[in-house]
Design a protein around this motif. Structure first.
Motif, mmCIF file in Angstrom:
data_model
loop_
_atom_site.group_PDB
_atom_site.id
_atom_site.type_symbol
_atom_site.label_atom_id
_atom_site.label_comp_id
_atom_site.label_asym_id
_atom_site.label_seq_id
_atom_site.Cartn_x
_atom_site.Cartn_y
_atom_site.Cartn_z
ATOM 1 N N LYS A 143 19.617 32.262 50.193
ATOM 2 C CA LYS A 143 18.354 31.840 49.576
ATOM 3 C C LYS A 143 17.422 33.033 49.499
ATOM 4 O O LYS A 143 17.349 33.850 50.412
ATOM 5 C CB LYS A 143 17.705 30.718 50.385
ATOM 6 N N LYS A 144 16.658 33.101 48.395
ATOM 7 C CA LYS A 144 15.725 34.207 48.185
ATOM 8 C C LYS A 144 14.605 34.184 49.220
ATOM 9 O O LYS A 144 14.213 33.117 49.710
ATOM 10 C CB LYS A 144 15.072 34.095 46.811
ATOM 11 N N ASP A 145 14.075 35.366 49.521
ATOM 12 C CA ASP A 145 12.896 35.458 50.380
ATOM 13 C C ASP A 145 11.719 34.770 49.694
ATOM 14 O O ASP A 145 11.628 34.749 48.464
ATOM 15 C CB ASP A 145 12.512 36.923 50.639
#
Length: 175
Positions: A143-145
């Motif tokens: 998952k993206k930051d």
């Protein structure tokens, strides 16, 4: 008992031939931290290499160019490339106001929404002209930051003692 040190920058390169180093700052107070007369420690892979005194400081693009006392040439600083600049705890003497924190107090804190949903931990802080941005690493791999602007409308509570930050979610902030 040995002194505790805090990272304030990375030496990324040398600058010209007169012994300056190019530093990417990782500190809340770069102009104070790198002022002439400041005492810093150079660490290589976690080991203290040398203690230095700043006798020159100027900004160039996104870097701080530092010159150390008794290091007059590029040959004196060439070996520092890739090393970390740290400050001893005893040299950290800034008086912080009620809503000011050292970066290293914030990195690693858990982030929750006001509804108590866990978002992740602060991985780093980016300094931008308008405001700082907290980079939150989500607990799910891949998952993206999440980028959280450090502004009053979003960041509601920073509790270093409890190890927690509470934010009010803005539309589009969290995907």
């Amino acid at each position: 008992m040995s002194e505790k040190y805090y990272k304030v920058g990375d030496i990324v390169n040398t600058q010209a031939l007169k012994g300056e180093v190019r530093v990417m700052a990782i500190t809340d107070f770069p102009d104070e931290r790198f002022k002439i007369g400041s005492r810093l420690a150079i660490f290589d892979k976690g080991n203290l290499t040398e203690e230095v005194e700043v006798d020159g400081h100027r900004r160039h693009k996104n870097f701080h160019l530092l010159h150390f006392k008794n290091h007059p040439t590029i040959n004196d600083v060439e070996g520092y490339k890739g090393m970390s600049l740290m400050v001893a705890e005893s040299e950290r003497n800034e008086e912080l106001s009620a809503n000011e924190f050292y970066y290293d107090d914030i990195v690693g804190l858990a982030v929750y929404t006001i509804d108590d949903d866990y978002l992740g931990k602060i991985r780093e802080i980016m300094e931008l002209p308008a405001n700082d941005v907290f980079v939150v690493q989500q607990p799910v791999n891949g998952k993206k930051d999440i980028l959280i602007p450090y502004i009053e409308d979003v960041v509601k509570v920073i509790d270093v003692e409890q190890g927690k930050i509470v934010i009010e979610e803005m539309e589009g902030l969290i995907e």
